[in-house]
Design a protein around this motif. Structure first.
Motif, PDB file in Angstrom:
ATOM      1  N   PHE A 127       0.819  -1.212   0.000  1.00 10.68           N
ATOM      2  CA  PHE A 127       0.000   0.000   0.000  1.00 10.68           C
ATOM      3  C   PHE A 127       0.854   1.264   0.000  1.00 10.68           C
ATOM      4  N   ARG A 128       2.065   1.176   0.520  1.00  6.74           N
ATOM      5  CA  ARG A 128       3.001   2.298   0.376  1.00  6.74           C
ATOM      6  C   ARG A 128       3.317   2.510  -1.106  1.00  6.74           C
ATOM      7  N   GLN A 129       3.556   1.413  -1.816  1.00 10.80           N
ATOM      8  CA  GLN A 129       3.855   1.503  -3.247  1.00 10.80           C
ATOM      9  C   GLN A 129       2.647   1.998  -4.045  1.00 10.80           C
ATOM     10  N   LEU A 130       1.456   1.711  -3.543  1.00 20.15           N
ATOM     11  CA  LEU A 130       0.241   2.180  -4.212  1.00 20.15           C
ATOM     12  C   LEU A 130      -0.048   3.647  -3.937  1.00 20.15           C
ATOM     13  N   GLY A 131       0.791   4.274  -3.096  1.00 26.23           N
ATOM     14  CA  GLY A 131       0.681   5.712  -2.875  1.00 26.23           C
ATOM     15  C   GLY A 131      -0.002   6.132  -1.590  1.00 26.23           C
ATOM     16  N   TYR A 132      -0.269   5.201  -0.691  1.00 26.88           N
ATOM     17  CA  TYR A 132      -0.942   5.530   0.558  1.00 26.88           C
ATOM     18  C   TYR A 132       0.067   5.743   1.688  1.00 26.88           C
ATOM     19  N   LYS A 133      -0.291   6.602   2.626  1.00 29.44           N
ATOM     20  CA  LYS A 133       0.461   6.696   3.880  1.00 29.44           C
ATOM     21  C   LYS A 133      -0.078   5.616   4.813  1.00 29.44           C
ATOM     22  N   CYS A 134       0.817   4.824   5.382  1.00 28.94           N
ATOM     23  CA  CYS A 134       0.382   3.665   6.159  1.00 28.94           C
ATOM     24  C   CYS A 134       1.094   3.553   7.495  1.00 28.94           C
ATOM     25  N   GLY A 135       0.496   2.773   8.371  1.00 30.62           N
ATOM     26  CA  GLY A 135       1.110   2.417   9.639  1.00 30.62           C
ATOM     27  C   GLY A 135       1.287   0.915   9.720  1.00 30.62           C
ATOM     28  N   LEU A 136       2.342   0.477  10.409  1.00 31.63           N
ATOM     29  CA  LEU A 136       2.615  -0.946  10.596  1.00 31.63           C
ATOM     30  C   LEU A 136       2.833  -1.226  12.078  1.00 31.63           C
ATOM     31  N   ILE A 137       2.164  -2.252  12.583  1.00 33.03           N
ATOM     32  CA  ILE A 137       2.353  -2.703  13.967  1.00 33.03           C
ATOM     33  C   ILE A 137       2.645  -4.191  13.897  1.00 33.03           C
ATOM     34  N   SER A 138       3.926  -4.551  14.065  1.00 32.96           N
ATOM     35  CA  SER A 138       4.321  -5.943  13.876  1.00 32.96           C
ATOM     36  C   SER A 138       5.321  -6.395  14.927  1.00 32.96           C
ATOM     37  N   THR A 139       5.628  -7.671  14.899  1.00 31.39           N
ATOM     38  CA  THR A 139       6.604  -8.256  15.821  1.00 31.39           C
ATOM     39  C   THR A 139       7.981  -7.622  15.644  1.00 31.39           C
ATOM     40  N   ILE A 140       8.320  -7.255  14.408  1.00 27.65           N
ATOM     41  CA  ILE A 140       9.652  -6.740  14.101  1.00 27.65           C
ATOM     42  C   ILE A 140       9.789  -5.256  14.422  1.00 27.65           C
ATOM     43  N   LYS A 141       8.795  -4.455  14.027  1.00 23.80           N
ATOM     44  CA  LYS A 141       8.884  -3.011  14.251  1.00 23.80           C
ATOM     45  C   LYS A 141       7.522  -2.357  14.091  1.00 23.80           C
ATOM     46  N   TYR A 142       7.432  -1.117  14.595  1.00 21.91           N
ATOM     47  CA  TYR A 142       6.273  -0.268  14.377  1.00 21.91           C
ATOM     48  C   TYR A 142       6.720   0.854  13.439  1.00 21.91           C
ATOM     49  N   ILE A 143       5.901   1.160  12.439  1.00 17.28           N
ATOM     50  CA  ILE A 143       6.242   2.231  11.496  1.00 17.28           C
ATOM     51  C   ILE A 143       5.070   3.187  11.381  1.00 17.28           C
ATOM     52  N   ILE A 144       5.338   4.476  11.589  1.00 19.26           N
ATOM     53  CA  ILE A 144       4.353   5.532  11.374  1.00 19.26           C
ATOM     54  C   ILE A 144       4.764   6.260  10.103  1.00 19.26           C
ATOM     55  N   ASP A 145       4.111   5.926   8.992  1.00 17.00           N
ATOM     56  CA  ASP A 145       4.495   6.422   7.668  1.00 17.00           C
ATOM     57  C   ASP A 145       5.930   5.980   7.361  1.00 17.00           C
ATOM     58  N   GLN A 146       6.930   6.838   7.579  1.00 12.29           N
ATOM     59  CA  GLN A 146       8.322   6.439   7.344  1.00 12.29           C
ATOM     60  C   GLN A 146       9.149   6.413   8.632  1.00 12.29           C
ATOM     61  N   GLU A 147       8.512   6.702   9.753  1.00  7.04           N
ATOM     62  CA  GLU A 147       9.206   6.781  11.041  1.00  7.04           C
ATOM     63  C   GLU A 147       9.176   5.412  11.725  1.00  7.04           C
ATOM     64  N   VAL A 148      10.361   4.827  11.941  1.00  5.95           N
ATOM     65  CA  VAL A 148      10.463   3.470  12.465  1.00  5.95           C
ATOM     66  C   VAL A 148      10.715   3.480  13.970  1.00  5.95           C
ATOM     67  N   HIS A 149       9.977   2.656  14.694  1.00  6.19           N
ATOM     68  CA  HIS A 149      10.145   2.512  16.142  1.00  6.19           C
ATOM     69  C   HIS A 149      10.390   1.039  16.464  1.00  6.19           C
ATOM     70  N   GLU A 150      11.165   0.795  17.495  1.00  9.91           N
ATOM     71  CA  GLU A 150      11.436  -0.570  17.928  1.00  9.91           C
ATOM     72  C   GLU A 150      10.162  -1.213  18.470  1.00  9.91           C
ATOM     73  N   SER A 151       9.936  -2.457  18.092  1.00  5.35           N
ATOM     74  CA  SER A 151       8.772  -3.193  18.575  1.00  5.35           C
ATOM     75  C   SER A 151       9.050  -3.776  19.956  1.00  5.35           C
ATOM     76  N   THR A 152       8.076  -3.671  20.845  1.00 10.79           N
ATOM     77  CA  THR A 152       8.215  -4.250  22.186  1.00 10.79           C
ATOM     78  C   THR A 152       7.414  -5.534  22.322  1.00 10.79           C
ATOM     79  N   HIS A 153       6.274  -5.612  21.639  1.00  6.79           N
ATOM     80  CA  HIS A 153       5.414  -6.787  21.649  1.00  6.79           C
ATOM     81  C   HIS A 153       4.812  -6.956  20.261  1.00  6.79           C
ATOM     82  N   THR A 154       4.347  -8.162  19.958  1.00  8.42           N
ATOM     83  CA  THR A 154       3.619  -8.369  18.703  1.00  8.42           C
ATOM     84  C   THR A 154       2.462  -7.378  18.628  1.00  8.42           C
TER      85      THR A 154
END
Length: 483
Positions: A127-154
């Motif tokens: 969805f980033r490639q499709l042109g949307y601003k997105c958020g990710l909450i995963s086991t590996i990391k949390y991402i707010i648009d392009q800002e990456v944060h360390e993941s603490t929990h799944t």
């Protein structure tokens, strides 16, 4: 900042001691992270009882306490909100505090024993490639648009989760792709969030240290779908025998995907090699650099979610072909000098380990041997240890049992419990080395030209957790140095 009176206006059956006309600047479940004019949430957990830390929280600046049981000593300067439904009340207060953060974005939650991280990450990248601003909450990391944060929990605790979703909304994210763990459902971390799509990938044995029985584990996952709204979509994998159980009591509209069985989004594997997959989904072909039957299922799921969200299917197909594998998920490297292949994978459940070894069996040439390095985590489900050892030895030419994240347990004892699962006629196929680095080195030394070494269990993790401390350790880095 909002007044307590406003935050509890829709809550019922509260026993309030003190003034509700006070400002609330934030919430915390941890008395050590309390700020001035914060509300401390005291609830009973699996390991700790927050009620024991109420006075510490007040000393650190809390002016209100949300609790299940009132403390014996009440301070006049503090407002106490007692409720028998602390999860529901907290969710109501957080929704008011953050202005119902999940109402104005597309929230997609993915649950299942395996495939959560890969599917959420692929969707985020698509969805980033499709042109949307997105958020990710995963086991590996949390991402707010392009800002990456360390993941603490799944899935973060409910306070941090609401805060994170609000931050994503405020940064104009239109879509959020998040993993939903069984712990998160059971502990009400996702309470009252509005999910547009809830995805079920699969369920196999895991987390029995927490859920105690497989039936309890199933019903923890099922609860996610039970609580969906009518306007939501439940997307389930028809290749899993428990898929229909998940949606027995859901109000959501049900859609299906699958490879082996009939489904709304039906996939078929045309080609499968170390260099990628060629798939057909509903008569549309997709090429991907991802490897394995399990990734074919993940890709069909991604296509299904994108279609349900209304994305242009032609654009989806184009961009799916450029999606890369997620770090630590069938992450492979070839030494061109000796043609040896090293694979790092997060497989830490019996089903995941079996599937990745079966995939390697399909992809390998007759002259290639499979050498597997595997351990089991400490302070986790002990019943899967002999099962995983049996799977490793049964599907590999040679196996080295080693330490994973032993945590508070003795790694030697964990290995002994694994060894109990090996049949007597197969004992010559394995050795045990507690030191993980030496185990990886030995696997590489035992290998011949073009052999395949699988290092399983830790995947993306860059540490080993031993006696409460995390020591730097990177499976792929070690593997490349010895291969």
């Amino acid at each position: 900042m909002k007044n307590l009176e406003h935050l509890i206006r829709n809550a019922n059956e509260l026993n309030i001691r003190g003034s509700v006309y006070i400002p609330i600047k934030g919430f915390s479940l941890d008395s050590r992270s309390i700020g001035k004019e914060y509300c401390f949430v005291a609830r009973k957990g699996a390991a700790l009882d927050g009620h024991k830390f109420i006075h510490d929280a007040i000393d650190n600046g809390a002016t209100s306490v949300l609790c299940e049981t009132l403390p014996e000593e009440l301070k006049e300067s503090v407002t106490y909100i007692q409720t028998a439904q602390i999860g529901k009340t907290l969710a109501l207060m957080l929704n008011e505090f953050y202005n119902y953060p999940s109402d104005k974005i597309k929230l997609i939650g993915i649950t299942g024993t395996n495939g959560k991280t890969t599917t959420t990450t692929l969707l985020f990248n698509l969805f980033r490639q499709l042109g949307y601003k997105c958020g990710l909450i995963s086991t590996i990391k949390y991402i707010i648009d392009q800002e990456v944060h360390e993941s603490t929990h799944t899935t973060p605790d409910i306070i941090n989760l609401y805060k994170l979703i609000a931050q994503m909304r405020d940064r104009s994210c239109s879509h959020i792709f998040m993993e939903v763990s069984s712990h998160a459902v059971e502990q009400e971390r996702i309470k009252d969030l509005k999910f547009d799509i809830a995805v079920f990938t699969n369920i196999t044995q895991d987390h029995l240290d927490y859920h105690k029985t497989f039936k309890n584990y199933i019903y923890a996952k099922k609860k996610f779908f039970d609580e969906l709204k009518e306007e939501s979509v439940a997307l389930i994998n028809t290749d899993d025998s428990n898929a229909k159980v998940m949606v027995q009591n859901t109000k959501a509209k049900v859609k299906t995907f699958g490879i082996l069985n009939m489904a709304d989004y039906k996939g078929k594997i045309l080609e499968n090699s170390f260099y990628g997959l060629q798939l057909k989904v509903n008569h549309r072909e997709i090429h991907s650099s991802l490897v394995g039957d399990f990734n074919a299922s993940n890709l069909v799921c991604v296509y299904a979610v994108a279609s349900i969200l209304g994305a242009n299917e032609d654009e989806v197909l184009v961009h799916m072909s450029s999606l890369k594998s997620v770090e630590g998920r069938f992450d492979w490297y070839k030494n061109n000098n000796n043609s040896k292949i090293g694979i790092v994978d997060y497989a830490h459940t019996p089903d995941a380990l079996e599937k990745i070894l079966q995939t390697i069996q399909k992809l390998k040439q007759p002259q290639q041997s499979i050498i597997t390095v595997i351990g089991c985590g400490g302070n986790r489900d002990k019943t899967k240890r002999p099962i995983m050892a049996h799977i490793a030895v049964s599907n590999s030419d040679k196996v080295i049992f080693t330490a994973d994240n032993p945590r508070d347990e003795d790694p030697g004892e964990i290995i002994q419990e694994m060894e109990a699962g090996v049949d007597a006629i197969l004992v010559q196929k394995y050795i045990s080395l507690v030191d993980r680095e030496q185990a990886i080195k030995t696997a590489c030394l035992l290998s011949n030209s073009s052999d395949i070494i699988l290092v399983a269990g830790k995947g993306h993790e860059k540490y080993q957790e031993i006696k409460g401390k995390k020591f730097p350790f990177d499976d792929m880095q070690k593997l490349k140095s010895f291969l």
